[in-house]
Design an enzyme around this catalytic site. Structure first.
Site, mmCIF file in Angstrom:
data_model
loop_
_atom_site.group_PDB
_atom_site.id
_atom_site.type_symbol
_atom_site.label_atom_id
_atom_site.label_comp_id
_atom_site.label_asym_id
_atom_site.label_seq_id
_atom_site.Cartn_x
_atom_site.Cartn_y
_atom_site.Cartn_z
ATOM 1 C CG ASN A 1 11.786 5.496 -17.349
ATOM 2 O OD1 ASN A 1 11.447 4.511 -16.695
ATOM 3 N ND2 ASN A 1 12.097 5.565 -18.757
ATOM 4 N N GLY B 1 0.885 -1.154 -0.018
ATOM 5 C CA GLY B 1 -0.128 -0.068 0.147
ATOM 6 C C GLY B 1 0.786 1.377 -0.090
ATOM 7 C CD GLU C 1 10.513 -2.650 -5.439
ATOM 8 O OE1 GLU C 1 9.169 -2.924 -6.069
ATOM 9 O OE2 GLU C 1 10.497 -1.570 -5.102
#
Length: 392
Positions: free
Chosen positions: A370, A129, A246
């Site tokens: 990006n 979230g 990550e």
């Protein structure tokens, strides 16, 4: 970073490769090579639990919490062999690779005992979230609010692009807990159960026909005070630590998936004669070079053991792979030609390469566009002046 594989590592490779191949050609052959994350959800839950039963679910975790205490080299090997076997994308990727390591790094012993066993067993599926309608790439702009009511946090707000929320059991939420705070200050990191009256999930249909993403509405949703990771107002530090995870070992599994896609493009080119086109050959060579550079960059990232900040290699990785894969999707369609524009059936399920093209359009948007990634590289990586913000 120099990463070599010892004799023991290669024995480990043989062990995990044999087990994965046996599963993907045996009891779980029906989910081998599935190109998306929302097909056959119940079978994939069973797969998560099968991985856990044989201690392959979270091998890098300590044995105390269901892992194998695997070395970095072994984690790299397993990630590679997992993708090589054609095993499906992990529906509990967020739990195993993000929530779990974050709890291990920042959580209390009580929180570890509460949350980690379900993740390791494959019985607790997690979603993230973070993004909101006005705070997607700009995470520090979140407006979801959390207030402490006795021994519970009460949360109100909306999250969006919540991957797999429609069948997740838990969600970790970044919310603003200090009234009047702005930017990264005053944010709190909370772990919340999805199955409660205050949380509503609405799937978002994508252009490839899937509905992996969702809107998540929180209306007086609650979680115990002990579900806070870190301290109130310290959520930004925890969130940044999670993003460092990550960019970790899971990136190597991601790259093996890219390897499979590139190999599929090469096979298609050979089948239809496009392999004789010098422009196509040059683009394939560029894709190969880019993929190898990403591997070297991922190995550099893995040498960073400080999870309180994202290092320079991690700052550049997202824009690198997202742009590379978007270009790979375009290459796939140029190799397939008109045949790639027609779905094989009436259910709008695309084979790997057309699905690659359609989904990769989102790669340069989700997880930080990006444009935002360039800002992060400039400000945090190079120390350039920050972009002016009207709300700070």
């Amino acid at each position: 970073m120099k990463l070599g594989f010892s004799t023991a590592d290669e024995a480990f490779r043989s062990e995990c490769a044999a087990w994965l191949q046996a599963q993907m050609t045996g009891p779980f052959a029906d989910i081998r090579g599935i190109p998306n994350l929302v097909s056959k959800v119940e079978r994939r839950r069973e797969w998560e639990q099968q991985l856990a039963a044989h201690k392959w679910s979270c091998i890098g975790w300590p044995e105390q919490w269901g892992g194998r205490g695997a070395t970095l080299a072994q984690q790299v090997i397993f990630a590679e062999e997992y993708a090589r076997a054609g095993a499906p994308g992990r529906i509990n990727h967020i739990g195993v690779e993000l929530a779990g390591p974050t709890i291990l790094a920042f959580g209390t012993e009580e929180q570890k005992a509460r949350f980690l066993p379900g993740i390791a067993a494959g019985t607790a599926i997690w979603c993230q979230g973070y993004s909101e309608p006005n705070a997607g790439s700009d995470l520090a702009n979140v407006r979801t609010k959390a207030r402490l009511d006795g021994d519970e946090w009460v949360v109100n707000g909306q999250k969006v692009w919540t991957s797999l929320a429609h069948f997740s059991d838990w969600i970790f939420v970044i919310a603003r807990s200090e009234e009047g705070s702005k930017g990264p200050k005053g944010l709190t990191f909370l772990m919340m159960e999805m199955d409660q009256p205050g949380i509503e999930v609405r799937p978002i249909r994508q252009m490839n026909g899937e509905a992996e993403f969702n809107e998540t509405f929180l209306t007086d949703a609650r979680c115990p005070a002990g579900s806070l990771i870190g301290t109130p107002g310290d959520g930004w530090r925890v969130a940044m630590g999670l993003l460092a995870f990550e960019r970790g070992v899971s990136t190597l599994a991601q790259q093996m998936g890219f390897r499979n896609e590139l190999d599929g493009i090469i096979a298609a080119a050979k089948a239809n004669g496009k392999d004789r086109d010098p422009v196509i050959r040059q683009r394939v060579a560029e894709a190969e070079i880019g993929l190898r550079l990403m591997r070297y960059g991922a190995l550099r990232m893995l040498s960073n053991t400080d999870h309180s900040a994202i290092d320079g290699a991690a700052l550049t990785y997202k824009i690198q792979w997202a742009t590379w894969r978007r270009n790979l999707g375009e290459l796939a369609m140029d190799v397939l030609g008109q045949a790639g524009e027609i779905a094989p059936g009436h259910d709008y399920e695309w084979p790997m390469l057309p699905n690659l093209f359609l989904f990769s359009r989102s790669d340069t948007i989700y997880g930080g566009t990006n444009q935002i990634q360039r800002n992060l590289i400039a400000e945090r990586g190079l120390g350039l002046p920050k972009e002016p913000r009207g709300d700070l």
